[in-house]
Structures are given as C-alpha cells and as structure tokens.
Scaffold this motif. Structure first.
Motif: not given
Length: 943
Positions: A367-381
């Motif tokens: 779950a942490m791996y996939w949360k990180v993957r999904k967090g790449t977009f907002p991390s830029v924002g």
C-alpha cells in the motif's frame, strides 16, 4: 439566457437551480487548468428532469454540459452556459447475483461500486487513480482506465448495457427489448447513418487499418471509432460510441458493467534501474507475463517522493538517469501468486538492476508503494510557486518505442524550461504522464505552453504515431489537435457522428471537436495566491466525498476556489458581486471544520483550518472578550451551558419543541439565504443526572493506575434518555470493573481542552485552555519514576486536540482505543444479539483509529451496521444547533441503511451522538455504554 434560467426554475425545485455568483463560480472549476463560469447550474435528479432540461435547451438554443465529480483533467466539465450537475438521484447501484454484473447510476462514486462488489471478489474494470472521488458517469464518458485496467478492462470493453438520453430527449435502454424496438422505429435515420458509417469504414482498408492500429494502445483522443469496426448492429455501435464521448452525444443515465475478478492475493516490487532504457527493456519482457501492473517512474518522479518514510534508502543515492518500475502481480491463491512472482522475476533475470528485485506480500508495504506512486502528481503541485498551476499531460506510445519516447519527452521538457517536470506512467500500455508547473499570468508564459504543446504533437504523432490522450479524455485541451492525430478522413467520421447525434451542437460544444486552433489556450484558470495554507491546492476535488457540506453549500475545493477569487478581486479593487456576504453562510457557517478533507487531499490541505482562520479574523471585540473570559473560566462556561439547557427544556415544555425550533432557527440569521428547507433544530439533550453534576472523585480501591479526563460534552449534556447515568460514571464503572484505579486531574471540573474556541478560530485563548489541561494531565499521570501512567479521554475530537498539544509527552488514548487494548482482555463480554449502528466520526477517521473501534463494537454485538457513504455527521461541535441543515444533509444516506430493528447506535463524541439521535430517531450513545452493558453479565435490555 434569462428566459432559459426562468424556464429551468419553473421545472426544477428551487434548491436544484443555482444562479448566485458564488456557487456558479465554485462550479466553474474542475480538476483541469480551465475555468468557465456557468450561467446557471441545474442539479438533475432523474431522467425526466434531464429530458425536460434538454427540451428547454433546444427551445432556447443554449448548450448544456453534464458534470459528475469534476475530476476531469482536460476541461470537459466546464461551461459558460448551462451546467447540468448529476445529483444524488443518480447514485444508484444494483449488483447482480454473484456480482457478475453491476448496474450503476452516473452519480455513484467508482470506489463505492467496488465496495458493493467486494464481497463477491469482483470489481469494475476501470481503475483510475481518482476512483475514490470520480463517478461512474465520468468514468464511462471519458473511457477512463488506470494502472491495472489497460485496454482490455476499460468501460468500452466491459460494457454490458446502458440507458442513454439523447439530445432530442429520447430515452434508449439497450437492455430492454421493447425500448430497443421502439427506438429502431423512432430513430431509424440515426441508426441508418451509423450503419452507413460502419459500412463505409469497413470498406476503406486504409481507414479501417488506421483505426485498428490506433486502439492497439490506449487512446481517448476523439470518438471511439473502433465501435464502427467492432459491431454491426447500430444499437451496439451507438452504445459504444457513448463511451468516451464526454457528454457530447448524450447523457448516460445508467450503465451495466461486466465485472472482473479482484484477486485476493497480491504482491508488489519496487525495482531500480540505472537508466530508462534498462527499465523499458524490462517492461517489454514483462508484457507477456501474468503481471497486473507495471508503473514506470523517471528519476525526477522518484526524487519528488524519495523522502517518504519507509521507502528504500537507495532512492536517495540514485544517479541522474535512474528509473524504477513498480510491479504488481495478483492471483486467486497464494501458490498461484508465488508462481507469478517467479515468472516476473524470471522475465527480468537478464536485465541489470541496481538492487536485486524482490516482491513483498505485506499489505502495508504494498500500500505504501502504491500510495507513493499516486503521490508523484501532487508532489509537484505541492512545491510549485504560488500563482502557478500544475498540469498533467497524458500520452501513449507503442511499447517498443517507450524508452526512446521517454528520453525525448525529458529532453523536450528541459528545452522549454520545465525543469521540475516528472514522468511516470502505465508502462505495460506505453502510457506516460508528464507533470509540470505552469504560470498563465502573462502572455509570454501562455505562449511558452503553446510552443510546448505544438512540440508534444510533433513528437507523439509524427515521430511515434502515438496517442495525444491515452486515458484523460480529449476535452478542450486536445480538441484542436484531433485531426492532427487522426487525419482528415477519420476526423470527418467524427464530425458526422456528432451531427447525427446532436445536429444543433448543444451538447458540450467545443469539447472533442473544436475548429478553433487556439481553443486549448482559452479560459485558462487563474490560480492566485490567497493564503499560505491553501496555495498548494491543485483543485483536484479528491476532498469532496469526505465533506459533509458538499452539494449542500460548498465543498473544500469550492471554498478554496471561491476564496482565491474573492481575494484576487479584493486585491484588484473589484466588486465581488455579493460573493463575500454569501460566503459567510455557504463557506464559513456550513463548514463542519471536521478536517476530513485533509485525509483525502494529495498534499494534505486542511480546508477546515482555512475556515477556522477566517472565523477567527471575523470575531469582533465582544466575541474576543467572551473568548478570553471563557478561557479563564471554563467551569463557569459549563455551568452557564447547563443553565441554558435547563431554560431550553422549560421553553420547550411551554412552547413545544417544534415551535421553539422555528423561533430559534429563524432568529439566528434572518434574511440569510439557506440551502434548501431548514430542518428543525435537534431535540435538546437531557440535563445531566444530579449525581453527574457533583464534583468527580477519585475511585476508591487498588488496581493499575490510569488517568481519566472527562471532556466537557459529557459533563454538560446528559444522556439522550432520562434516567441513564452520565458518561463519566459509566467509564469509571468500566475501569473499576476491569481492575484499574482511576486518577483524575486536579480540579478536573474546571478544565477544558479549548476545542470549542479552536473551532471558532480563537487559537490563542484555546491554547491557554489546553495548556492548563496539559499541565494537569502531566501531573496526574506522573508515576514518580520518570514515567507516566496512560491517559484516556472520552470525546474523540478533544482527544485528537490534546494528542497534538501533548506532542508525545505522554500516552494519551481515546476511550475506544484504551477499551480495545486494555479493557476487552479483562472483561467478560456477553455479545448483544440486537443490531447496533456504528458511526465512526471524523476525529477517529483522522486519527486512523477506526479499526479498533470496529473491533470493539464487533466484540459487543453480533450485528454491527456501518452505513455506507456516511462520514462526518455534520454536527461540528455546535453547527448542528446553528445550521441543522448541515447535520441533516451529512446524514441523508443513513436512513436507508438502518433497519427498523436497529434501535441503538454508538459513537465516540457526545455532540455527534446528539445529531445522530435527532436525525435517525435511534438512541446514539458513547460506545462506553454498550461495553458496560455487555460486560455486566445480566443480559439486560439495550434499547
């Protein structure tokens, strides 16, 4: 337009017609970087209302755009005309036996449908990253896919049937033989045109080959022309053309999906490579293997999330050209999973990796791996400069070209000065997303973006023959480039399809097909800086399903968009058109301040914090003096509250609660526009029993020491039913029964954590109150040996506040947590056979302590009922007394979920329980009451 708005108001209830400037502005924003303010927002709740609205649109020749959740990224859900907002009436879901199919309304959230299918081990095929927010209407209308969906399980491929309302108001149900037969007669010309288009396409080998080639990879640019090749019956062609049509051909009022298997066994691996080429070679070798998903992340994407706790340390030492693959395999058995892991590892065996590839079956790690993957977009924002927006583009390439195309994208972005850009995507499908920040404040910056998009088209189309939009839909963003990608002949097919369905061009015009070559550069959304706490907001809308006021007044996203606009107007000296006055009610008064929005926000923005800040700024001198006095005299405040409660009961006895509710509800803010019909105020809670109002005393006898701090809610408000003991008495009885010696803080009756002032933005006074509680708790919990006894509190919102205030200085637990950990093992429980409704309030959800509460209730009853779609109750401390419509709206879905046999509910916050009791007619109490009754051993009645 005025005549049309008046006509709409004559066919829809007033609460479904939005014309005020504030809410029109709020609904003019979606997750894209476009904004258009609708002339009117019409909330549609039924097919009949859709038909009536379309009839008026034809009569007045005005366009209509349908909108579901507004998570679309390409500008397909905004308009300056009529915005038809899909209401709760379309949030229906019917699961077939064994879950083989599911029939859904367009208002259902995708994740909610999957929750209904989960007991059958099934799910819908599409799995967009926004599935917890986006709705079925948008998923189908955009042919959304996702990380595991690929091209085999999207809406087009898993469609079993649909109901659709066409532009002329005709309703077609493709699963109803009578409806189909009638439609064949009434719309023979439309069906003949579709049949002719299909015949002509199949007769043109070059065009047919072009279409077949385009759909070998993900593609949502333009209409679903593959329907002309895949189906011969024009009714089937029509249905599949509706998929991905973005509301430009008709309104999908219901869709039936063939569901897919949700394998119970899963494993994930995060594998690092020295460069993009090595990673993409691994993708090619994994493609034929039974892997569920392969996500590619370039070095910039990895850098954006590398500080996330729990990720491999090697991420921080990777070279500048490194890349990673996040791989998931699934199976129906544990043995099958191991076989698939072995196949995936074997496929990559000859590819050099920076560390040995290893799969994890640990659910938390995956779950942490996939949360990180999904967090790449907002991390830029999250790190973008104030005033800029974040853009995510969505392209696809043939998989054999993926490595070269990725390197070309990286070079192109750097060439145009987008140095912060990241690239990631669904590698098995050759689908890449590139994310960058953009300033649209000047023409120079707009032109920089225009040059980038022109080069993107050259790269994707001319060099690699890929898709300009793989899964985000064409929208306004790519409408000018459809012919560039598809060519003249295919685009002419699309134009004929649009004319056949919508000859007056009234359904979402300018989306998918647009003759303006500059259309993608118009209506760009301003993102002015407004407040540091919200400037990072990318307006994605992920917060909205969590918000109790969403669709009553404003959602967190809409509050932020509105505040940005009002702040910009104030700075420029422009008239706000009455938006500021309306915001007092729409934005501030009806915000529960629950902060659940922050738990869903990709960048952790707490819109409740913004509202508390604004409430604090709005406090006048008298209110500030009262706040300061309250902070110094909490015992007097409690006494005055009990006195007021007593007066209220006397008044209710004389006037009746209905009359009293009307008087008080109408007097609080005369003339303020309310959201629909204001419901009555909740019945006044009982006064505490006389013994409960006496100063609390330490419990006699020995046992393990534990400190108990009873919150104000339980001390001020008695039980819902007369004769029941107070909450503090129940908890002290339980603690003694389990062998604990209760220690109370000194002068506990004079202490308050300050939550009531914090919710009003009076932080300084609130902190003075909590500081006093901190000092008292630290003293009471001191074990004399350098340690502390555990501390428990009995109101979740207060527990959350004090947990933050104490910042780990001692172990503080909400009562249900302590009960789960320490009381259950010591008590002899007789489970109740009666159904018990469970409400998990926002503070418990925010603390991620809901699992313990569920297990505690399950230990006490054989029938635990947790209603779907009910999160924050909307009572918000005192909001239920001031704006009862918020409480009623937040709990509107609870009624259908509670059987008549259920007469009791439990929660962990006294004011929440008051609101739940008022709205449901059931007796909601603290879970402590249930635990105390089930541990007596007398089998007494619970209701």
């Amino acid at each position: 337009m005025k005549a049309l708005i008046a006509a709409i108001a004559s066919i829809l209830p007033a609460k479904q017609v939005v014309t005020d400037p504030l809410r029109r502005l709020a609904y003019g924003t979606d997750a894209s970087f476009y904004r258009m303010t609708p002339a009117v927002v019409a909330v549609v709740e039924s097919e009949q209302q859709v038909q009536a609205l379309l009839e008026l649109a034809r009569e007045h020749r005005q366009p209509v755009t349908f909108r579901a959740a507004g998570t679309s990224l390409s500008g397909q859900a905004v308009t300056d005309s009529v915005l038809a907002l899909i209401g709760d009436g379309f949030a229906n879901c019917d699961v077939a036996p064994h879950g083989a199919t599911v029939r859904c309304g367009p208002g259902m959230v995708g994740a909610a449908v999957n929750a209904r299918l989960a007991p059958f081990g099934r799910k819908i095929g599409p799995d967009p990253a926004s599935i917890n927010t986006c709705k079925i209407g948008g998923i189908a209308a955009n042919n959304a896919s996702g990380m595991c969906c690929g091209t085999a399980q999207n809406s087009y491929q898993t469609l079993a049937g649909m109901r659709v309302v066409l532009a002329d108001g005709t309703l077609l149900d493709t699963e109803d033989a009578a409806s189909v037969a009638s439609f064949r007669l009434s719309h023979s010309a439309l069906l003949a045109e579709l049949a002719a288009l299909a015949d002509a396409t199949r007769a043109d080998p070059a065009l047919a080959a072009r279409i077949a080639h385009k759909y070998k990879i993900k593609n949502t640019t333009g209409y679903s022309l593959n329907a002309l090749l895949d189906y011969r019956d024009p009714v089937d062609i029509l249905a599949h053309l509706m998929i991905g049509s973005e509301g430009t051909l008709g309104f999908i009022s219901q869709i039936t999906y063939n569901t897919v298997v949700e394998d119970p066994h899963k494993a994930s691996a995060l594998v690092f490579f020295a460069d993009i080429d090595a990673a993409c070679q691994a993708v090619i070798r994994l493609k034929p293997q039974p892997v569920a998903a392969v996500e590619l992340l370039d070095r910039a994407a990895l850098r954006s999330v590398q500080e996330t706790p729990g990720l491999p340390a090697v991420m921080r030492t990777l070279g500048p050209d490194a890349a990673a693959l996040l791989i998931e395999v699934r199976a129906d058995t544990a043995a099958g999973l191991q076989q698939r892991i072995a196949l995936a590892l074997g496929a990559m065996a000859e590819i050099a990796t920076l560390e040995p590839a290893a799969f994890s079956t640990d659910a938390d790690t995956c779950a942490m791996y996939w949360k990180v993957r999904k967090g790449t977009f907002p991390s830029v924002g999250a790190v973008r400069a104030a005033g800029t927006t974040v853009i995510i583009e969505d392209v696809a390439f043939p998989i054999e070209s993926l490595a070269a195309a990725t390197l070309d994208l990286q070079a192109m972005l750097l060439r145009h000065g987008y140095n912060e850009a990241i690239i990631f995507g669904h590698a098995l499908e050759g689908n890449l997303h590139f994310v960058f920040t953009q300033d649209f404040a000047s023409d120079e910056q707009v032109q920089r973006y225009a040059r980038l998009m022109d080069e993107v088209c050259l790269l994707v189309v001319d060099k690699y023959d890929g898709s300009l939009k793989a899964e985000h839909g064409t929208g306004r963003n790519m409408a000018p480039f459809v012919e560039k990608e598809w060519g003249k002949d295919a685009t002419e097919l699309m134009r004929r399809i649009k004319r056949a369905f919508d000859p007056l061009n009234l359904l979402n015009p300018g989306v998918i097909l647009n003759d303006d070559p500059q259309a993608h550069l118009r209506h760009l959304k301003p993102m002015p800086a407004a407040e540091p706490g919200i400037d990072r907001c990318i307006e994605c809308g992920f917060c909205e399903p969590m918000c109790p006021s969403h669709q009553l007044t404003l959602s967190p996203r809409q509050r932020i968009a509105s505040w940005r606009e009002m702040s910009a107007r104030a700075l420029a000296g422009l008239d706000d058109e009455g938006m500021r006055d309306a915001f007092d009610y729409q934005g501030i008064d009806t915000c529960a301040g629950c902060s659940l929005c922050a738990t869903a926000c990709p960048v952790g923005i707490d819109t409740g914090g913004l509202i508390r800040l604004l409430r604090g700024r709005a406090q006048g001198p008298v209110a500030r003096q009262l706040g300061s006095w309250s902070a110094d005299h909490p015992a007097a405040v409690a006494g005055l509250s009990r006195a007021a409660l007593k007066v209220g009961h006397v008044a209710a006895g004389v006037l009746g609660e209905t009359v009293l509710s009307r008087l008080s509800g109408g007097a609080w803010k005369r003339g303020m526009p309310r959201a629909g019909t204001t419901p009555p105020l909740p019945p006044l809670p009982q006064l505490p029993q006389p013994q409960s109002q006496q100063p609390l005393r330490q419990a006699a006898g020995g046992g393990d020491p534990v400190v108990y701090f009873p919150a104000c809610g339980g001390r001020i408000f008695g039980a819902n039913q007369g004769g029941e003991p107070g909450l503090a008495e129940v908890i002290m009885t339980l603690l003694a029964r389990a062998g604990y010696a209760v220690r109370l803080p000194e002068r506990v009756d004079t202490l308050c954590c300050g939550q009531m002032l914090s919710s009003k933005g009076m932080d300084e006074d609130a902190n003075r109150m909590s500081d006093a509680v901190c000092a008292a708790l630290l003293k009471a919990a001191d074990d004399g040996n350098g340690g502390y006894y555990p501390v428990i509190m009995d109101a979740s919102s207060c527990s959350a506040r004090m947990h933050a205030q104490l910042a780990g200085r001692l172990r503080l637990l909400d009562f249900h947590e302590f009960a789960h950990d320490a009381l259950l093992p010591r008590l002899r429980i007789t489970r109740s056979a009666e159904p018990i409704a469970l409400h998990i309030n926002c503070s418990v959800r925010g603390a991620q302590a809901d699992g313990k509460l569920r297990r505690l209730v399950a230990a006490c009853t054989e029938q635990m009922i947790e209603p779907d779609g009910v999160l924050c109750c909307g009572f918000g401390g005192d909001r239920g007394f001031v704006v009862p419509e918020l409480n009623a709206h937040a709990l509107r879905k609870v009624h259908a979920a509670l059987p008549t046999s259920c007469c009791q509910g439990v929660s962990t916050n006294r004011t929440c329980e008051i609101g739940l009791t008022a709205e449901t007619g059931r007796n909601y109490r603290s879970v402590a009451y249930l635990l105390e009754e089930c541990s007596r051993g007398d089998g007494g009645e619970r209701c």
